[in-house]
Design an enzyme around this catalytic site. Structure first.
Site, PDB file in Angstrom:
ATOM      1  N   ASP B 405       0.868  -1.361   0.122  1.00  0.00           N
ATOM      2  CA  ASP B 405      -0.011   0.071  -0.156  1.00  0.00           C
ATOM      3  C   ASP B 405       1.034   1.156   0.088  1.00  0.00           C
ATOM      4  O   ASP B 405       1.938   1.584   0.798  1.00  0.00           O
ATOM      5  CB  ASP B 405      -0.797  -0.086   1.194  1.00  0.00           C
ATOM      6  CG  ASP B 405      -1.920   0.867   1.177  1.00  0.00           C
ATOM      7  OD1 ASP B 405      -2.901   0.735   0.514  1.00  0.00           O
ATOM      8  OD2 ASP B 405      -1.878   1.948   2.104  1.00  0.00           O
ATOM      9  N   GLU B 434       1.558  -0.583  -5.085  1.00  0.00           N
ATOM     10  CA  GLU B 434       0.308   0.307  -5.238  1.00  0.00           C
ATOM     11  C   GLU B 434       0.742   1.797  -5.125  1.00  0.00           C
ATOM     12  O   GLU B 434       0.380   2.455  -4.233  1.00  0.00           O
ATOM     13  CB  GLU B 434      -0.835  -0.311  -4.230  1.00  0.00           C
ATOM     14  CG  GLU B 434      -1.966   0.585  -4.560  1.00  0.00           C
ATOM     15  CD  GLU B 434      -2.440   1.493  -3.478  1.00  0.00           C
ATOM     16  OE1 GLU B 434      -3.704   2.015  -3.518  1.00  0.00           O
ATOM     17  OE2 GLU B 434      -1.596   1.863  -2.877  1.00  0.00           O
TER      18      GLU B 434
END
Lengths: 674, 674
Positions: B405, B434
């Site tokens: 993330d 990401e």
């Protein structure tokens, strides 16, 4: 499942903590393996991708110095968007130079940016102001004297503001908007400079040094002219001498010549001497090729007795210098069978199993009058040093520009060593690479140190070819400086053979305005010599390579005045003294090519008719921004060749060029002042 | 003038003598600073510019090995023209790999080439044959055993021939043409191989090792699927659990899922917990965001009690593996205010001057439920090692794929260290970046080690945008593997909001056929969820990030069957399992995009109607070479979505796609055998 486990991780290295990233630096040739090129008068433009994780702002600068300097000069970089940064700095000292890109997190800038965003959103910023006070206090701790006092005072002021502001925060946006002292304190002025200057540098990152070589302005811009001294005689009954070349200097000065390049001036061998037009058997009076160097009269450090003496050579160099003309000498590292080295150093040549020395070949082609040197001989160090001695010999005789014959047939490592050694001693000395060969080879020669390179320009004739090729060269500009020649003693293109005067003029204008360095081989060029040895050949009929020629400089069709005019335009217009920026403009006729260059206020637009036979006309769609012309203002174009003036308005303009008149416009572009 | 002078030249270094040059190697990321990427099943294609001064021929090869191997494998390089050379080699072992490019002067090849030219020109070659004999004799001196004997015999034979040939040289061309033994001896066959193998290597040059990382085939090709376990309950009265996800596996297998990616499964903080649709104040029953990690129940190595236990997690990983599905876990390195680290390691967080810990911000945006970790803390080594422990913890629980993330808000050096350490231990472990941020940042994350990267595909919608973007990605293929997602829990594009079923199908087909790795966030995708939180927002209404959802997998408009069909096509067609080669084909309608991929005999041509409303038709101009179709033979295209077959003939073909039916062709291309 294992949930407790032995530690398998090596601790991170301290450098892992450095956050900014510097990538994609230019100019940087092969990752710094070679020096990028600059010349006196250039602005070196440095760009890099610089970025950091997260949302912090960066400050970036370029630091540069001459190699060996103790101090670095620093220039701030400006962001161009998309994490690209740029700075430029001028160079004026010849020699090796280097620069680094330096990046650091701009904590003060980040803090003020975030504070403004917070204030704008009406958030409580008391704690943030306290953080600002802490940043200033820390900066004060790193400063001295007046700077320290100013930072400490500002920190205290901000801390006071926090205490006061805790009760009337709702007013802050208004107070900042009203230009309150606090706003000045926080967002601008000398304090911001101080806060940055004494900011923490614990995340600072510096690129490795990027090497540059700064060469004389002559490496960037010059009008070259090649002539054979033995053809410089004013008297048709005897060959020319170096003294005759001295007498030719006023003519060359009228032509605007900056560099006078002489083919080899050394004694010429007699064994296997070539005859007229390269015939394998020479007659008794044939002079042979100047590139078949060496005889009983000496080798690479001797002057051919027919041309004169070393003293004559010295006088030529001095007389040329008085007229601002630099004499360039040919370096052709090969020997005739009669060169003293053949007897003194037979190990410097390749032998065949029968004991004979190999003459030069590109099988099945044979060059019996030339022995190539064996650069790979076990005695290579002595050979290489002897060749270096040749260069120093001529440097000692005032030569600072060398045109190197066929450098691509000698090892790259040799040139890198030789040019590096010369430039360590004499950084003003220049080498022109005469390598008409494959692109990677020509590029490598430029990288290893050649100041300039011959190019494929000679064979690029259509608009598409010229635009493609100039675009390709632009991509190599960090290390390869082109030198454009419409002709050479080896190359009489079919265009010149068949195109008549319009072809000569068009090729002259193209070479002189597309490249900052260009040259002609004369007087063959200005006298429009166009007869080839045989159909399909690019060799001149009666080539000066093998014969003495006598030239009638006063021939009525001589282009000498035009050459002089073009070269004068080049001297007057800085735009033409740099290869870039070069912008091609659209013309709706493929026989017309249009392009412009600019430097400061000087803007030159060139249109050439590439068709030597028919008049061609078309509509130009000018990139007005490249011409520094406002789209809503008329402008004047002044044809520097014909002295005609035209008033143009907007991007779309009609041009017509008749090869029977002058097949080119060289237009100085000047806005009309309101 | 000085004519004798002290020596000013430093002797050349021995390496200056090495003649071949190796430049422009690929794949080579930032000059070898980073590893180029390969995956099991790839052919690594190595290219380089290799050349030498003069006219000598070269032999070039690529040598490669797994890091640490004692021996190198060698593959000859083939010349492509313009001094470019290429070789390819397959990789099948996961882990660090490296290759070098090796070049040497091919003395034997040069000799035979020149000999042929000389013979062709009728030149005396007796001395040349003697040189060949000498080359063979020298090779014999470097060989052993049978090779030595063969080379010595051949050398003697050639020497004998020289003696014999001195009298009958005029016959040589005829004898060579007639396939005389001498011709065989000189120009081909096993002797030439021996002569090359034992040739002198005194001019051999080897590039520095170029690093590669070879990853599992899963890094190159997989069908990804993201789901929230807490929404996986079949019972609308209770939230889902990890055990419910086990029950969902048959459905996922039917969809053809290879990687099941789970958002964080850890305990969620209560302090400043977000409410529905990201509301700042949560109600007492709101579950909070899975990315607000940590509570009294534990941190990054705990499982949320509502989802089950570590044992449940282990059982899910095992059950998925039985169906060939790999479970990917989210690595979100941030903490809720209730994370145990906040109390145990307060120094791992940034504090404000008032002593409070900074919550996450991108001013003026505020994320009060999340404390970012301070990667730059003085205690950074302990923090980084603690984060590494988290990765090893989950690796020990069977996780080999991590979706990371927001990696761009943590230092690049951290990821380089962490991924490097993990791969040193477990080279099969993969990380997906990401990072929806600026290009240079996304590229750097790929370079420092991420196996795959999220991309801008989600927002590229027009034909021009898609072609430009895929072309851009092709330029980064050495280090960046894209993973295309039509939607994510954060991104519901306006196309999906407004385009109806045709938009869902078109985006699915584009993602699944343009990129070898792609994924959907489901069941929101297959159930065609298209309601945004508010106009202009890309957030889902009732986002699962903040709420438990219950999904009706049996809804009549579910695209599950289509997803299953598309994923089955991907499993069946190797062409779709590689990002390259990807060729765009011209269609004379900007609403239609056409492209093809191929792998061996497998060729897939895709045409998509980008207009979700109107039928679109146009003429395709196929690049038949890219389809491996002969221009003079008909071929069959088989629509893998509809099972229709068409017989096409030549490059120009008509296509029409109605969004009310299926707005895409996925065509297997097969030549009709004569």
């Amino acid at each position: 499942m294992v949930t407790t486990r032995p530690r398998r991780v090596a601790a991170p290295a301290p450098a892992a903590r450095l956050r900014p990233v510097i990538e994609g630096i230019r100019p940087l040739v092969d990752g710094g393996r070679f020096r990028a090129k600059a010349a006196v008068g250039d602005d070196v433009v440095v760009e890099a991708d610089v970025f950091v994780d997260g949302h912090d702002l960066l400050r970036c600068e370029v630091r540069h110095q001459c190699d060996g300097d103790r101090r670095w000069a620093a220039v701030p970089m400006q962001p161009l968007g998309n994490d690209r940064w740029r700075a430029r700095f001028p160079v004026d000292a010849v020699g090796p130079h280097r620069f680094t890109v330096h990046a650091d997190v701009d904590r003060w800038g980040t803090w003020t940016r975030d504070l403004a965003a917070r204030v704008g959103a009406g958030q409580d910023v008391a704690a943030e102001l306290g953080e600002g006070a802490a940043l200033l206090a820390a900066a004060a701790g790193r400063a001295k004297g007046a700077d320290r006092a100013a930072l400490a005072a500002a920190s205290g002021c901000l801390a006071d503001a926090v205490r006061g502001l805790e009760t009337d925060l709702p007013d802050l946006p208004d107070r900042l908007a009203a230009g309150d002292t606090l706003a000045d304190l926080v967002f601008g002025g000398p304090l911001a400079d101080l806060a940055r200057r004494y900011g923490p540098s614990d995340t600072a990152v510096t690129s490795p040094p990027c090497p540059l070589v700064v060469e004389p302005a002559l490496a960037r811009f010059a009008n070259w002219y090649e002539l054979f001294p033995r053809s410089a005689s004013p008297d048709a009954d005897r060959p020319g001498t170096l003294a005759d070349v001295v007498d030719r200097l006023p003519y060359l000065a009228r032509l605007g010549v900056d560099v006078l390049y002489l083919p080899p001036v050394h004694p010429i061998g007699t064994t296997s001497r070539k005859g007229p037009n390269g015939a394998v058997i020479a007659g008794p009076d044939d002079p042979g090729s100047p590139w078949a160097i060496g005889s009983a009269d000496g080798g690479h450090t001797a002057v051919h007795p027919d041309l004169g003496t070393l003293g004559d050579f010295d006088r030529l160099v001095a007389a040329a210098a008085e007229r601002g003309i630099t004499v360039a000498l040919d370096l052709a590292f090969q020997c005739s069978p009669d060169h003293p080295w053949v007897a003194d150093h037979p190990q410097w040549f390749r032998h065949r199993p029968d004991g004979s020395i190999r003459f030069a070949e590109n099988p099945p082609k044979q060059y019996q009058d030339i022995f190539p040197l064996d650069f790979d001989t076990p005695d290579w160090v002595a050979l290489w040093e002897a060749l270096a001695e040749v260069v120093w010999f001529w440097m000692d005789h005032g030569v600072s520009v060398f045109r190197v014959d066929n450098p691509h047939t000698k090892p790259f490592g040799f040139w890198e060593w030789l040019i590096g050694a010369v430039k360590a001693d004499r950084p003003d000395v220049l080498f022109l690479s005469e390598a008409f060969t494959r692109p990677r080879v020509m590029e490598r020669l430029a990288k290893v140190g050649f100041s300039q390179s011959y190019t494929y320009f000679t064979w690029r004739r259509t608009k598409w070819e010229l635009q493609e090729y100039l675009t390709e060269l632009a991509g190599k500009a960090d290390y390869l400086r082109p030198n454009f020649w419409p002709n050479t003693p080896d190359i009489l293109t079919d265009q010149l053979q068949t195109g008549g005067t319009p072809a000569f003029i068009a090729r002259l204008v193209l070479a002189a305005t597309l490249a900052a360095s260009y040259g002609i081989y004369g007087p063959a060029f200005e006298l429009q010599q166009h007869a080839a040895r045989e159909p399909g050949s690019e060799e001149y009929a009666g080539s000066e390579k093998y014969a003495v020629r006598h030239w009638d400089l006063d021939a009525p069709d001589s282009l000498a005045d035009l050459v002089g005019r073009v070269n004068a335009i080049r001297h007057d217009h800085p735009a033409l003294q740099y290869d870039h920026p070069l912008t091609f403009h659209h013309v709706d006729n493929d026989q017309l090519i249009a392009y412009s260059k600019s430097r400061g206020d000087d803007v030159v637009l060139v249109v050439v008719n590439l068709d030597p036979v028919y008049p061609q006309a078309g509509w130009l769609d000018l990139d007005l921004a490249a011409l520094a012309v406002a789209p809503d203002r008329p402008f004047v174009v002044h044809d520097l060749l014909t002295d005609a003036h035209y008033r143009w308005d907007g991007a779309r303009n009609y041009v017509a060029l008749d090869p029977a008149a002058v097949p080119a416009h060289v237009l100085a572009v000047r806005p009309v002042r309101p």
